[in-house]
Enzyme design. Structure first.
Site, PDB file in Angstrom:
ATOM      1  N   ASP A 324       0.860  -1.183   0.000  1.00 30.97           N
ATOM      2  CA  ASP A 324       0.000   0.000   0.000  1.00 30.97           C
ATOM      3  C   ASP A 324       0.891   1.226   0.000  1.00 30.97           C
ATOM      4  OD1 ASP A 324       1.088   0.286   2.520  1.00 30.97           O
ATOM      5  OD2 ASP A 324      -0.810   0.302   3.598  1.00 30.97           O
ATOM      6  N   ASP A 326       1.378   4.850   2.303  1.00 30.39           N
ATOM      7  CA  ASP A 326       0.951   5.448   3.566  1.00 30.39           C
ATOM      8  C   ASP A 326       1.351   6.924   3.625  1.00 30.39           C
ATOM      9  OD1 ASP A 326       0.383   2.711   5.037  1.00 30.39           O
ATOM     10  OD2 ASP A 326       2.404   2.515   4.203  1.00 30.39           O
ATOM     11  N   ASP A 417      -3.289   4.354   2.821  1.00 33.48           N
ATOM     12  CA  ASP A 417      -3.618   4.707   4.200  1.00 33.48           C
ATOM     13  C   ASP A 417      -3.289   6.168   4.438  1.00 33.48           C
ATOM     14  OD1 ASP A 417      -4.466   2.192   4.974  1.00 33.48           O
ATOM     15  OD2 ASP A 417      -2.504   1.572   5.736  1.00 33.48           O
TER      16      ASP A 417
HETATM   17  N1  CTP Z   1       0.689   0.859  11.529  1.00 35.63           N
HETATM   18  C1  CTP Z   1       0.117   1.287  12.668  1.00 35.63           C
HETATM   19  N2  CTP Z   1      -1.155   0.896  12.992  1.00 35.63           N
HETATM   20  C2  CTP Z   1      -1.837   0.069  12.177  1.00 35.63           C
HETATM   21  C3  CTP Z   1      -1.250  -0.369  10.990  1.00 35.63           C
HETATM   22  C4  CTP Z   1       0.027   0.046  10.690  1.00 35.63           C
HETATM   23  O1  CTP Z   1       0.723   2.049  13.401  1.00 35.63           O
HETATM   24  N3  CTP Z   1      -3.047  -0.312  12.512  1.00 35.63           N
HETATM   25  C5  CTP Z   1       2.046   1.283  11.224  1.00 35.63           C
HETATM   26  C6  CTP Z   1       2.993   0.119  11.261  1.00 35.63           C
HETATM   27  O2  CTP Z   1       3.574  -0.002  12.511  1.00 35.63           O
HETATM   28  C7  CTP Z   1       3.998   0.488  10.223  1.00 35.63           C
HETATM   29  C8  CTP Z   1       3.309   1.504   9.327  1.00 35.63           C
HETATM   30  O3  CTP Z   1       2.086   1.788   9.939  1.00 35.63           O
HETATM   31  O4  CTP Z   1       5.067   1.121  10.862  1.00 35.63           O
HETATM   32  C9  CTP Z   1       3.129   1.005   7.945  1.00 35.63           C
HETATM   33  O5  CTP Z   1       2.364  -0.181   7.937  1.00 35.63           O
HETATM   34  P1  CTP Z   1       2.136  -1.032   6.637  1.00 35.63           P
HETATM   35  O6  CTP Z   1       1.637  -0.168   5.536  1.00 35.63           O
HETATM   36  O7  CTP Z   1       1.281  -2.187   7.015  1.00 35.63           O
HETATM   37  O8  CTP Z   1       3.585  -1.619   6.355  1.00 35.63           O
HETATM   38  P2  CTP Z   1       4.790  -1.092   5.484  1.00 35.63           P
HETATM   39  O9  CTP Z   1       5.977  -1.116   6.344  1.00 35.63           O
HETATM   40  O10 CTP Z   1       4.442   0.204   4.835  1.00 35.63           O
HETATM   41  O11 CTP Z   1       4.953  -2.240   4.425  1.00 35.63           O
HETATM   42  P3  CTP Z   1       4.280  -2.330   2.968  1.00 35.63           P
HETATM   43  O12 CTP Z   1       5.325  -1.812   2.047  1.00 35.63           O
HETATM   44  O13 CTP Z   1       3.977  -3.757   2.762  1.00 35.63           O
HETATM   45  O14 CTP Z   1       3.049  -1.486   2.984  1.00 35.63           O
HETATM   46 MN    MN Z   2       2.669   0.488   3.764  1.00 36.42          MN
HETATM   47 MN    MN Z   3      -0.388   0.768   5.559  1.00 33.75          MN
END
Ligand code: CTP
Ligand code: MN
Ligand code: MN
Length: 493
Positions: A324, A326, A417
């Site tokens: 995703d 963020d 997100d």
């Molecule tokens: N996070 C959070 N609360 C959530 C979901 C996620 O604080 N309910 C934080 C996680 O701790 C992470 C960040 O948001 O540090 C990003 O989460 P995520 O998008 O799931 O992971 P990524 O590290 O961005 O990996 P990806 O590249 O797969 O998206």
């Molecule tokens: Mn992410």
């Molecule tokens: Mn995320």
């Protein structure tokens, strides 16, 4: 019959005692160095009582030298200082002795029992023994992973544990994988792992299996297991968690086709997840993340001039793909960010950028909540889980609708997100949402266990001083925590 030769052994009273040795082929000698005289006497006595030949003096007859907390080199140096200087057949760690005591007989000598002798090793190649600090937030972990084969194996077992709601096991495997990710070179031999933190027995078995056989039996059988495959497919749908997937599996649903045919009621998120499943299972590229960044930025400044948008999550850590994208949104004047999210979402919706969105209101109130509670404050910012409709870039102009083969969309769905934080909490939000998930977890563990502080994405609370520690940058938070600053690109634990 020739009577068994009686040997001089150590006895509890310090005097000589003769018992028939039960294991005449093993003549043991315990090295006093680092073990200490009293422990040596105790262990010798224990062995003698079980019929082991434990010599008081070193001699030519000794076949097994046993030491504690000595390296092979140290023991060899000691042996050289003895008359004769002959090296006995086995230089063993105390673990062989204690295991033999428990077994009641000399156990088979395994690699891990043998002390490594540098002289032999040196001739071949220099032995590489790694050393890393034990918390992931004390380490610099770049995307350069020299041990992907091992970390993939451990990550799969972590994922399987998490899918099975075994969080503790999942974290143990994640921590072990993270230690290997931080190593500067590939692991080639188990001996290099001596003294590394977070490597439990289970993880070590998996690593050994991979090093010796090229693959881990446990990993392979997990990959093949129907339950793992079904959990992975079902939780691969946006909006489906492990509990829901587990319930469906118990109803005999193992695939998306079965899910679609089952007539299960799906919530709005799951419906959107299923509808866009193909797109959402493709990795998001950095260029796509940047394109979405421009759209979000435009939405944000349109509804609130001066508001700032920052890329967070994996892309901020320098990843080239993600599941995703963020973003963290704030405004330099405290309070101006209130009510921002619904406006941003309306703008995006009006422009046709959203295929799905669910907004959650900010529920974090410092004064009411008291000290930030690490486990319960992850979700308290005003945030939005969404699915974006992102136009696909064509290399040759815009108006090619007719030229497109039927069935080819001109857009793709991307998970996005959005989080809004007040400027006073911005540094904490930035740190908390940059990840990686394990890095965050380790930061909070470090804060709690080593500093008696509670860290969340909102605040840092010092339990000793009973007060919040303010920060306007990530650097300040690391400093409050007594940690060296680790930049985002080195938080890929
Ligand atoms: N996070 C959070 N609360 C959530 C979901 C996620 O604080 N309910 C934080 C996680 O701790 C992470 C960040 O948001 O540090 C990003 O989460 P995520 O998008 O799931 O992971 P990524 O590290 O961005 O990996 P990806 O590249 O797969 O998206
Ligand atoms: Mn992410
Ligand atoms: Mn995320």
């Amino acid at each position: 019959m020739v009577p068994l030769k009686r040997r001089r052994v150590v006895s509890s009273t310090g005097g000589d005692r003769t018992v028939p040795p039960k294991f005449p082929q093993a003549v043991l000698f315990l090295l006093e160095r680092k073990m200490g005289a009293s422990r040596r006497a105790f262990l010798s006595q224990l062995g003698a009582g079980k019929g082991f030949q434990v010599e008081e003096e070193f001699s030519e007859r000794v076949t097994h030298v046993i030491s504690e907390n000595n390296s092979g080199d140290e023991v060899t140096a000691w042996l050289r200082s003895q008359a004769g200087g002959r090296t006995p057949a086995h230089l063993l760690d105390i673990s062989w002795y204690t295991e033999s005591m428990r077994a009641g007989h000399p156990v088979q000598i395994l690699d891990r029992h043998e002390l490594q002798q540098q002289q032999i090793k040196e001739a071949e190649e220099e032995e590489v023994v790694f050393s890393v600090p034990s918390y992931a937030c004390q380490r610099r972990t770049t995307l350069d992973n020299h041990n992907t084969v091992l970390t993939d194996a451990l990550s799969l077992l972590a994922e399987n544990a998490e899918l099975s709601d075994e969080e503790g096991r999942g974290v143990a495997f994640r921590r072990a994988a993270a230690v290997l990710k931080a190593l500067p070179r590939p692991v080639t031999d188990m001996t290099q792992l001596r003294g590394l933190p977070c490597l439990g027995g289970h993880s070590l078995r998996v690593i050994k299996d991979v090093l010796e056989n090229g693959a881990s039996g446990e990993v392979e059988s997990t990959k093949q297991s129907e339950r793992y495959k079904a959990l992975k497919v079902l939780t691969g749908v946006f909006g489906v968690g492990t509990k829901t997937a587990d319930r469906w599996i118990r109803d005999g649903i193992h695939s998306l086709q079965q899910l679609q045919r089952s007539g299960q009621t799906l919530n709005r998120a799951q419906q959107a997840g299923l509808e866009h499943h193909h797109d959402l299972s493709q990795p998001v590229m950095k260029a796509e993340a940047d394109a979405i960044g421009e759209i979000v930025e435009k939405a944000v400044v349109s509804v609130l001039p001066g508001a700032q948008t920052s890329l967070i999550g994996g892309f901020r850590r320098g990843k080239l793909t993600g599941h995703d994208v963020d973003f963290l949104i704030t405004h330099p004047e405290e309070g101006r960010e209130v009510g921002l999210m619904p406006k941003v979402v309306s703008w995006l919706e009006a422009q046709g950028f959203l295929l799905y969105q669910k907004t959650t209101r900010n529920s974090y109130l410092e004064s009411k909540e008291g000290p930030a509670r690490p486990s319960s404050n992850m979700d308290r910012f005003e945030r939005c889980f969404s699915i974006f409709k992102l136009a696909k870039h064509t290399s040759s102009g815009d108006d090619e609708e007719e030229a497109k083969p039927a069935g080819h969309k001109r857009w793709r769905a991307v998970r996005v997100d959005l989080v809004v934080s007040p400027i006073s909490q911005f540094a904490f939000a930035l740190l908390g949402w940059t990840g990686s998930k394990l890095f965050e977890r380790e930061l909070r563990r470090w804060a709690g266990h080593e500093k008696a502080m509670s860290l969340s994405s909102h605040a840092l609370y010092d339990n000793t001083q009973s007060r919040y520690l303010r920060a306007t940058s990530e650097e300040e938070i690391f400093a409050h925590l007594g940690l060296e600053y680790i930049p985002p690109s080195e938080r890929n634990a």
